[in-house]
Motif scaffolding. Sequence first.
Motif, PDB file in Angstrom:
ATOM      1  N   GLU A  36       0.407   4.638  -2.200  1.00  0.00           N
ATOM      2  CA  GLU A  36      -0.219   5.660  -1.364  1.00  0.00           C
ATOM      3  C   GLU A  36      -0.436   7.001  -2.069  1.00  0.00           C
ATOM      4  O   GLU A  36      -1.415   7.683  -1.806  1.00  0.00           O
ATOM      5  CB  GLU A  36       0.632   5.865  -0.110  1.00  0.00           C
ATOM      6  CG  GLU A  36      -0.064   6.540   1.014  1.00  0.00           C
ATOM      7  CD  GLU A  36       0.726   6.444   2.295  1.00  0.00           C
ATOM      8  OE1 GLU A  36       0.087   6.563   3.349  1.00  0.00           O
ATOM      9  OE2 GLU A  36       1.952   6.251   2.256  1.00  0.00           O
ATOM     10  N   LYS A  37       0.451   7.374  -2.964  1.00  0.00           N
ATOM     11  CA  LYS A  37       0.275   8.665  -3.650  1.00  0.00           C
ATOM     12  C   LYS A  37      -0.904   8.634  -4.634  1.00  0.00           C
ATOM     13  O   LYS A  37      -1.440   9.672  -4.992  1.00  0.00           O
ATOM     14  CB  LYS A  37       1.559   9.091  -4.351  1.00  0.00           C
ATOM     15  CG  LYS A  37       2.020   8.155  -5.429  1.00  0.00           C
ATOM     16  CD  LYS A  37       3.338   8.613  -6.033  1.00  0.00           C
ATOM     17  CE  LYS A  37       3.843   7.517  -6.943  1.00  0.00           C
ATOM     18  NZ  LYS A  37       5.228   7.252  -6.809  1.00  0.00           N
ATOM     19  N   ASP A  38      -1.324   7.433  -5.037  1.00  0.00           N
ATOM     20  CA  ASP A  38      -2.435   7.308  -5.986  1.00  0.00           C
ATOM     21  C   ASP A  38      -3.764   6.954  -5.316  1.00  0.00           C
ATOM     22  O   ASP A  38      -4.824   7.248  -5.866  1.00  0.00           O
ATOM     23  CB  ASP A  38      -2.120   6.220  -7.024  1.00  0.00           C
ATOM     24  CG  ASP A  38      -0.888   6.545  -7.848  1.00  0.00           C
ATOM     25  OD1 ASP A  38      -0.662   7.728  -8.124  1.00  0.00           O
ATOM     26  OD2 ASP A  38      -0.151   5.603  -8.195  1.00  0.00           O
ATOM     27  N   TYR A  56       0.827  -1.204   0.000  1.00  0.00           N
ATOM     28  CA  TYR A  56       0.000   0.000   0.000  1.00  0.00           C
ATOM     29  C   TYR A  56       0.863   1.256   0.000  1.00  0.00           C
ATOM     30  O   TYR A  56       0.560   2.224  -0.700  1.00  0.00           O
ATOM     31  CB  TYR A  56      -0.967   0.015   1.193  1.00  0.00           C
ATOM     32  CG  TYR A  56      -1.706   1.326   1.273  1.00  0.00           C
ATOM     33  CD1 TYR A  56      -2.737   1.606   0.382  1.00  0.00           C
ATOM     34  CD2 TYR A  56      -1.336   2.303   2.192  1.00  0.00           C
ATOM     35  CE1 TYR A  56      -3.395   2.828   0.413  1.00  0.00           C
ATOM     36  CE2 TYR A  56      -1.981   3.524   2.227  1.00  0.00           C
ATOM     37  CZ  TYR A  56      -3.008   3.774   1.336  1.00  0.00           C
ATOM     38  OH  TYR A  56      -3.645   4.985   1.366  1.00  0.00           O
ATOM     39  N   ARG A  57       1.954   1.258   0.775  1.00  0.00           N
ATOM     40  CA  ARG A  57       2.839   2.432   0.832  1.00  0.00           C
ATOM     41  C   ARG A  57       3.373   2.790  -0.555  1.00  0.00           C
ATOM     42  O   ARG A  57       3.607   3.956  -0.849  1.00  0.00           O
ATOM     43  CB  ARG A  57       3.979   2.211   1.817  1.00  0.00           C
ATOM     44  CG  ARG A  57       3.590   2.522   3.248  1.00  0.00           C
ATOM     45  CD  ARG A  57       4.791   2.642   4.148  1.00  0.00           C
ATOM     46  NE  ARG A  57       5.544   1.419   4.328  1.00  0.00           N
ATOM     47  CZ  ARG A  57       5.209   0.414   5.121  1.00  0.00           C
ATOM     48  NH1 ARG A  57       4.100   0.487   5.829  1.00  0.00           N
ATOM     49  NH2 ARG A  57       5.969  -0.649   5.234  1.00  0.00           N
ATOM     50  N   GLN A  58       3.535   1.796  -1.405  1.00  0.00           N
ATOM     51  CA  GLN A  58       4.000   2.064  -2.771  1.00  0.00           C
ATOM     52  C   GLN A  58       2.907   2.714  -3.622  1.00  0.00           C
ATOM     53  O   GLN A  58       3.195   3.390  -4.598  1.00  0.00           O
ATOM     54  CB  GLN A  58       4.485   0.771  -3.426  1.00  0.00           C
ATOM     55  CG  GLN A  58       5.708   0.203  -2.740  1.00  0.00           C
ATOM     56  CD  GLN A  58       6.071  -1.177  -3.260  1.00  0.00           C
ATOM     57  OE1 GLN A  58       5.508  -1.651  -4.227  1.00  0.00           O
ATOM     58  NE2 GLN A  58       7.031  -1.816  -2.605  1.00  0.00           N
ATOM     59  N   SER A  86      -5.911   6.890  -1.570  1.00  0.00           N
ATOM     60  CA  SER A  86      -5.993   7.249  -0.148  1.00  0.00           C
ATOM     61  C   SER A  86      -6.484   6.055   0.666  1.00  0.00           C
ATOM     62  O   SER A  86      -7.100   5.128   0.124  1.00  0.00           O
ATOM     63  CB  SER A  86      -6.942   8.431   0.042  1.00  0.00           C
ATOM     64  OG  SER A  86      -8.281   8.014  -0.162  1.00  0.00           O
ATOM     65  N   LYS A  87      -6.242   6.101   1.951  1.00  0.00           N
ATOM     66  CA  LYS A  87      -6.718   5.033   2.842  1.00  0.00           C
ATOM     67  C   LYS A  87      -8.236   4.939   2.786  1.00  0.00           C
ATOM     68  O   LYS A  87      -8.802   3.848   2.732  1.00  0.00           O
ATOM     69  CB  LYS A  87      -6.240   5.271   4.274  1.00  0.00           C
ATOM     70  CG  LYS A  87      -4.785   5.011   4.495  1.00  0.00           C
ATOM     71  CD  LYS A  87      -4.394   5.342   5.932  1.00  0.00           C
ATOM     72  CE  LYS A  87      -2.930   5.122   6.187  1.00  0.00           C
ATOM     73  NZ  LYS A  87      -2.035   6.062   5.550  1.00  0.00           N
TER      74      LYS A  87
END
Length: 140
Positions: free
Chosen positions: A96-98, A92-94, A100-101
């Motif tokens: 994350e910029k695309d 998910y961290r990879q 949102s949680k």
Amino acid sequence: MNLSDISAKLTPRDLDVLSVLWDSDRPMTASEITAANPALNKNTVQPVLRKLLKNELVQVADIVYSGTVLSRSYVPSVSRQEVSLYRLSSEYRQLEKDVSKASFVSFLLKTEENQEKFQKDLNELEELLESYRQKERKSE
């Protein structure tokens, strides 16, 4: 042990060995692991167990006889859920910029077909959010 770093580097074979251990109700030797999963062989399992032991993902439970030879028996040190969550978090961290949680959780809820599970998940999320809100209020 930093599980978040290690879990992202687990190979499919590492996960195969861990899965056998997670599915077992008792410690297992390398030969028992290979017997439980025919896709594995002893030449693969031995180095995988050394790697998992080094990274504290398994531990030696006992020294037992395997036939006439003394062998180590292993148990997992981490749960399947812990490893899965850390792997998912790393992936998910990879993204994350695309994504949102909130949109990720929303998507998961929208795609849930089992209404009972949907309600259970929704209730758990509401409890979790309320718990975070209470912690936030106390820290102010």
